[in-house]
Design an enzyme around this catalytic site. Structure first.
Site, PDB file in Angstrom:
ATOM      1  N   ASP A 239      95.070   4.564 102.447  1.00 28.46           N
ATOM      2  CA  ASP A 239      95.456   3.414 101.626  1.00 28.46           C
ATOM      3  C   ASP A 239      94.342   2.379 101.637  1.00 28.46           C
ATOM      4  OD1 ASP A 239      97.921   4.540 101.178  1.00 28.46           O
ATOM      5  OD2 ASP A 239      98.998   3.252 102.589  1.00 28.46           O
ATOM      6  N   ARG A 240      94.279   1.602 100.579  1.00 29.79           N
ATOM      7  CA  ARG A 240      93.288   0.527 100.485  1.00 29.79           C
ATOM      8  C   ARG A 240      93.324  -0.384 101.716  1.00 29.79           C
ATOM      9  NH1 ARG A 240      91.325  -2.887  96.104  1.00 29.79           N
ATOM     10  NH2 ARG A 240      92.625  -1.730  94.629  1.00 29.79           N
TER      11      ARG A 240
END
Length: 324
Positions: free
Chosen positions: A132-133
């Site tokens: 995930d970012r």
């Protein structure tokens, strides 16, 4: 470098925002540069200054200042991106590199995502998996299609061993074990006053729900700070989107700083307002060679949380085989 241009707005572009119209015509000019050109009056409409949200009318004349050559910009950007990428490297051999991805940097592009790891990769390099970012930590990259294929098999066959560390808001109950169930895409509600209402999230659902996927996570609470927070080690046995984030929420103690998977419990004071989830280590088997094992150092916001609650990195000694 190009010279000054005067471009007339065609009928089919009427009503467009000036900044978006400019960016469509000159995509090699960075967004920040466009804002500066507008702010300093170098981009003008009918000889007058205009803001980025100005709506164009057909027939108007837009002044375009001298701009750098697209190929020069591309070469400079590529050089800068590669330099930044290799500053993140924590392991390298002839087939693979592993980087310590910082929180906040996307792995792949998407809507309104212009900077990402995939865009920094040299030709021929490929992502082996994703993060995930907002998750920091170990990210594996293959230097060739062949390397990506054999490394990818470790994730597909679930022989890759991924360990994540998290700081939770509250203490998961029970303190260790396996959490498993089905999950599918849904939308945030407003139970906790979440400003992201309507954004897509993953939700726990019943077996048989359309597009539901089974998810399994082993976890252990390594240390606690009373009932306020916990240091949790997690091993996902499947690789679903937001799996660990949803599972910690289900256990009653979502990851600190998570904007999507929340609780009505107030976040302990002194924590940075970012997701406290770190891909600590990755181990994958290699034919005829010792397993490849890579560990990423703790990011600044996680170190601060550990200091705040008195947690120690050396405390994590989980017997994962016992939890299986």
């Amino acid at each position: 470098m190009s010279g000054v241009q005067q471009l007339d707005v065609p009928e089919h572009d009427a009503g467009q925002r000036l900044d978006r119209w400019f960016k469509r015509l000159f995509p090699h000019v960075a967004h920040g540069k466009v804002e500066k050109l507008l702010r300093t009056g170098q981009i003008r409409v009918d000889g007058k200054r205009a803001k980025g949200n100005f709506r164009l009318e057909a027939g108007q004349s837009v002044r375009i200042p001298p701009l750098p050559d697209p190929e020069v910009v591309k070469a400079e950007t590529s050089k800068r991106d590669r330099s930044r990428l290799f500053d993140m490297v924590i392991y390298e051999d002839r087939d693979l590199i592993a980087i310590d991805k910082p929180a906040g940097l996307a792995v792949q592009g998407g809507t309104n995502t212009h900077e990402h790891i995939d865009g920094m990769l040299p030709d021929g390099f490929r992502l082996v998996h994703r993060l995930d970012r907002d998750t920091s930590g170990v990210l594996l990259i293959a230097k060739s299609a062949q390397a990506a294929k054999w490394a990818g098999r470790a994730f597909q066959s679930r022989t890759a061993k991924k360990i994540y560390w998290g700081v939770t808001n509250g203490v998961p109950r029970p303190l260790s074990g396996e959490i498993a169930g089905y999950m599918a895409k849904g939308e945030l509600d407003n139970r906790f006053g979440n400003i992201h209402e309507g954004k897509e999230v993953m939700m726990a659902v019943r077996h048989g729900t359309p597009k539901a996927k089974h998810a399994r996570t082993l976890y252990e609470v390594v240390a606690t700070a009373g009932a306020k927070a916990a240091f949790v080690a997690m091993m996902p046995l499947t690789g679903r989107t937001h799996q660990l984030r949803l599972h910690m929420q289900i256990l009653g103690a979502p990851l600190a700083g998570d904007p999507k998977y929340m609780t009505d419990r107030q976040l302990p004071g002194g924590l940075d307002k970012c997701l406290h989830l770190h891909a600590r280590s990755l181990t994958i088997p290699r034919d005829g060679q010792p397993d490849l094992s890579v560990t990423a150092p703790m990011p600044k916001h996680m170190k601060s949380a550990f200091e705040l609650f008195g947690f120690s990195e050396s405390e994590e000694q989980v017997d994962w085989d016992e939890l299986l």
